[in-house]
Scaffold this motif. Structure first.
Motif, PDB file in Angstrom:
ATOM      1  N   SER A   1      15.922   1.842  -2.990  1.00  0.00           N
ATOM      2  CA  SER A   1      17.032   2.568  -2.882  1.00  0.00           C
ATOM      3  C   SER A   1      17.744   2.522  -4.416  1.00  0.00           C
ATOM      4  O   SER A   1      17.063   1.360  -5.027  1.00  0.00           O
ATOM      5  N   ASN A   2      18.796   3.745  -4.120  1.00  0.00           N
ATOM      6  CA  ASN A   2      19.962   2.982  -5.650  1.00  0.00           C
ATOM      7  C   ASN A   2      20.799   3.625  -5.144  1.00  0.00           C
ATOM      8  O   ASN A   2      20.716   4.049  -4.481  1.00  0.00           O
ATOM      9  N   LEU A   3      21.987   3.020  -6.107  1.00  0.00           N
ATOM     10  CA  LEU A   3      23.505   2.765  -5.903  1.00  0.00           C
ATOM     11  C   LEU A   3      24.025   3.186  -7.349  1.00  0.00           C
ATOM     12  O   LEU A   3      23.084   2.670  -8.101  1.00  0.00           O
ATOM     13  N   ARG A   4      25.064   3.584  -7.110  1.00  0.00           N
ATOM     14  CA  ARG A   4      26.042   3.429  -7.917  1.00  0.00           C
ATOM     15  C   ARG A   4      27.719   3.882  -7.660  1.00  0.00           C
ATOM     16  O   ARG A   4      27.738   3.541  -6.780  1.00  0.00           O
ATOM     17  N   ASP A   5      28.157   3.532  -8.587  1.00  0.00           N
ATOM     18  CA  ASP A   5      29.888   3.021  -8.352  1.00  0.00           C
ATOM     19  C   ASP A   5      30.267   4.857  -7.335  1.00  0.00           C
ATOM     20  O   ASP A   5      30.240   6.078  -8.023  1.00  0.00           O
ATOM     21  N   PRO A   6      30.861   3.854  -6.395  1.00  0.00           N
ATOM     22  CA  PRO A   6      31.000   4.847  -4.987  1.00  0.00           C
ATOM     23  C   PRO A   6      31.797   6.294  -6.107  1.00  0.00           C
ATOM     24  O   PRO A   6      31.546   7.725  -5.219  1.00  0.00           O
ATOM     25  N   VAL A   7      32.882   5.958  -6.415  1.00  0.00           N
ATOM     26  CA  VAL A   7      33.931   7.321  -7.588  1.00  0.00           C
ATOM     27  C   VAL A   7      33.103   7.844  -8.040  1.00  0.00           C
ATOM     28  O   VAL A   7      33.696   8.998  -8.289  1.00  0.00           O
TER      29      VAL A   7
ATOM     30  N   THR B   1       0.606  -1.187   0.198  1.00  0.00           N
ATOM     31  CA  THR B   1      -0.352   0.266  -0.201  1.00  0.00           C
ATOM     32  C   THR B   1       0.996   1.223  -0.011  1.00  0.00           C
ATOM     33  O   THR B   1       0.283   2.414  -0.263  1.00  0.00           O
ATOM     34  N   ARG B   2       1.754   1.407   0.150  1.00  0.00           N
ATOM     35  CA  ARG B   2       3.351   2.517   0.720  1.00  0.00           C
ATOM     36  C   ARG B   2       4.334   2.033  -0.440  1.00  0.00           C
ATOM     37  O   ARG B   2       4.642   0.681   0.050  1.00  0.00           O
ATOM     38  N   ILE B   3       4.874   2.755  -1.043  1.00  0.00           N
ATOM     39  CA  ILE B   3       6.433   2.731  -1.174  1.00  0.00           C
ATOM     40  C   ILE B   3       7.177   3.903  -0.292  1.00  0.00           C
ATOM     41  O   ILE B   3       7.232   4.682  -0.450  1.00  0.00           O
ATOM     42  N   TYR B   4       8.733   3.005  -0.052  1.00  0.00           N
ATOM     43  CA  TYR B   4       9.698   4.117   0.697  1.00  0.00           C
ATOM     44  C   TYR B   4      10.614   3.897  -0.268  1.00  0.00           C
ATOM     45  O   TYR B   4      11.376   3.288  -0.198  1.00  0.00           O
ATOM     46  N   PHE B   5      10.440   5.613  -0.864  1.00  0.00           N
ATOM     47  CA  PHE B   5      12.236   5.346  -1.339  1.00  0.00           C
ATOM     48  C   PHE B   5      13.334   6.334  -0.895  1.00  0.00           C
ATOM     49  O   PHE B   5      13.391   7.828  -0.675  1.00  0.00           O
ATOM     50  N   TYR B   6      14.746   6.204  -0.761  1.00  0.00           N
ATOM     51  CA  TYR B   6      15.688   6.609  -0.343  1.00  0.00           C
ATOM     52  C   TYR B   6      16.362   6.780  -1.783  1.00  0.00           C
ATOM     53  O   TYR B   6      16.636   6.003  -1.501  1.00  0.00           O
ATOM     54  N   HIS B   7      16.340   8.252  -1.665  1.00  0.00           N
ATOM     55  CA  HIS B   7      16.982   8.753  -2.943  1.00  0.00           C
ATOM     56  C   HIS B   7      18.975   9.054  -2.110  1.00  0.00           C
ATOM     57  O   HIS B   7      19.074   9.527  -1.563  1.00  0.00           O
ATOM     58  N   VAL B   8      19.400   8.125  -2.837  1.00  0.00           N
ATOM     59  CA  VAL B   8      20.822   8.772  -2.670  1.00  0.00           C
ATOM     60  C   VAL B   8      21.025   9.198  -3.779  1.00  0.00           C
ATOM     61  O   VAL B   8      20.908   8.997  -4.949  1.00  0.00           O
ATOM     62  N   ARG B   9      21.438  10.892  -3.071  1.00  0.00           N
ATOM     63  CA  ARG B   9      22.022  11.560  -4.408  1.00  0.00           C
ATOM     64  C   ARG B   9      23.123  11.497  -5.186  1.00  0.00           C
ATOM     65  O   ARG B   9      23.291  10.177  -4.893  1.00  0.00           O
ATOM     66  N   LYS B  10      22.732  11.680  -5.995  1.00  0.00           N
ATOM     67  CA  LYS B  10      23.827  11.247  -7.397  1.00  0.00           C
ATOM     68  C   LYS B  10      23.924   9.723  -8.273  1.00  0.00           C
ATOM     69  O   LYS B  10      25.388  10.305  -8.908  1.00  0.00           O
TER      70      LYS B  10
END
Length: 395
Positions: free
Chosen positions: A191-197, A139-148
């Protein structure tokens, strides 16, 4: 006796030898005469000088060859670092689809590789233990937005999901991922991930190189130039240019080092080389339902699998604008950032724990044989609400 020369004959022989003594040295060999005729002393010396110059020329050529090989190796090393920084997610076969975790026991695979529809329920308030249900709808989505890391596009996509299924959407940014799994019934955590560097450099170009607020609020007087641009070599702290405070929870405003561990553990400091924070962050992340992987956004098969997981069509990768985005892009277009090889290596070293965190979450595909065995949404996956709302959305 008749063989002996007469006295007169012996006398003649003696006189001849005295007048014509035997030479002490032999006459020169004909070849030596020919050599002397072809190569007189002056020409021989010039030949020697030529041979010496030829040897020097060969030595210089050898030095040049070694120099070219050295720089070729450096460029090859840089290419490897860059390709690793971009993360084509190419890993040994024993890493494919085998990222098992002991905690939590019910979820044995990374949600980036194996998203699921399990709903977390807090079973014991005293211990905070979580149980999982496969029968309850979301009934709900929680999105933790990782910047860039593609978060603005994902906001737009998840809004479409919320409106399509008439469910709630909670978006959190600029803080740590503080919502506990199961604390809100019927919630899907993403949530979302990207190469850290790559993410760190992108963050610097967007908000660290120039003052974004000044570019917007004081655009007539604050004009980005090379003179007022900050140095990427100073972008080397947990809080960007400064260290994250230790006496308060992590706040994701500016961050250059180990941002994922800080975001999912809530701690901006470490006393054991980030080992404790790494474990806390990984335990939280591996309880999520899905992790978007930025490097996969251009793969049409990945896009299709994501859209089928959420039960929407042609909603992913839609163009979206974000605060200060056009201004930062224009400034970097006028003055492209040149990142030295040493600077990249420095960020790689500083983000070693975040890189490990990223790889252990997303090392499940090979570029050549990427298969996305994501479940597909059905009519019972989401439960429409009478009034759906989107909260925590700043833009």
């Amino acid at each position: 006796d008749h063989l002996r020369p007469s006295t007169s004959t012996a006398h003649l022989i003696i006189n001849f030898t005295q007048r014509h003594p035997t030479p002490t040295t032999l006459p020169p060999h004909p070849s030596e005469c020919l050599s002397a005729m072809m190569f007189p002393p002056s020409l021989a010396s010039r030949t020697q000088r030529f041979e010496r110059s030829l040897s020097l020329h060969r030595l210089l050529r050898l030095i040049s060859f070694v120099t070219v090989v050295f720089f070729a190796i450096q460029l090859w090393s840089f290419a490897i670092v860059s390709s690793n920084a971009k993360h084509n997610l190419r890993f040994p076969p024993n890493h494919l689809h085998t990222k098992k975790r002991k905690t939590p026991a019910a979820l044995q695979f990374s949600p980036a590789c194996h998203p699921h529809y399990k709903v977390g329920i807090i079973g014991d308030n005293r211990t905070g233990s979580t149980t999982w249900s496969t029968s309850l709808p979301f009934t709900r989505i929680y999105f933790y937005h990782v910047r860039k890391a593609g978060g603005t596009m994902l906001r737009k996509f998840l809004k479409k999901v919320s409106l399509t299924h008439n469910i709630h959407l909670e978006i959190q940014e600029n803080k740590y991922a503080r919502e506990e799994i199961g604390s809100h019934p019927g919630t899907m955590y993403v949530s979302n991930l990207r190469d850290p560097v790559e993410r760190s450099i992108s963050h610097f170009k967007y908000e660290g190189r120039w003052n974004c607020r000044q570019m917007i609020k004081n655009a007539s007087q604050y004009i980005p130039t090379l003179q007022n641009a900050k140095n990427v070599d100073d972008w080397d702290q947990t809080g960007g240019f400064v260290s994250s405070p230790c006496d308060q929870p992590f706040s994701f405003n500016e961050c250059a080092v180990n941002c994922y561990i800080q975001s999912f553990s809530g701690h901006g400091c470490s006393r054991d080389d980030w080992k404790t924070q790494f474990t806390l962050a990984q335990e939280r992340l591996f309880q999520y339902n899905l992790i978007f992987v930025y490097e996969r956004f251009k793969d049409p098969n990945y896009v299709k699998a994501i859209e089928q997981f959420f039960g929407v069509d042609k909603a992913f990768n839609q163009e979206s604008n974000y605060w200060c985005g056009p201004e930062a892009k224009q400034a970097n277009r006028l003055y492209p950032l040149t990142t030295k090889f040493e600077s990249i290596l420095k960020l790689e070293h500083l983000n070693a724990m975040d890189t490990r965190f990223y790889k252990e979450a997303a090392s499940c595909w090979d570029d050549d044989v990427a298969e996305y065995s994501f479940p597909k949404a059905s009519a019972d996956t989401f439960a429409p609400q009478n009034i759906s709302k989107i909260t925590g959305d700043a833009y």
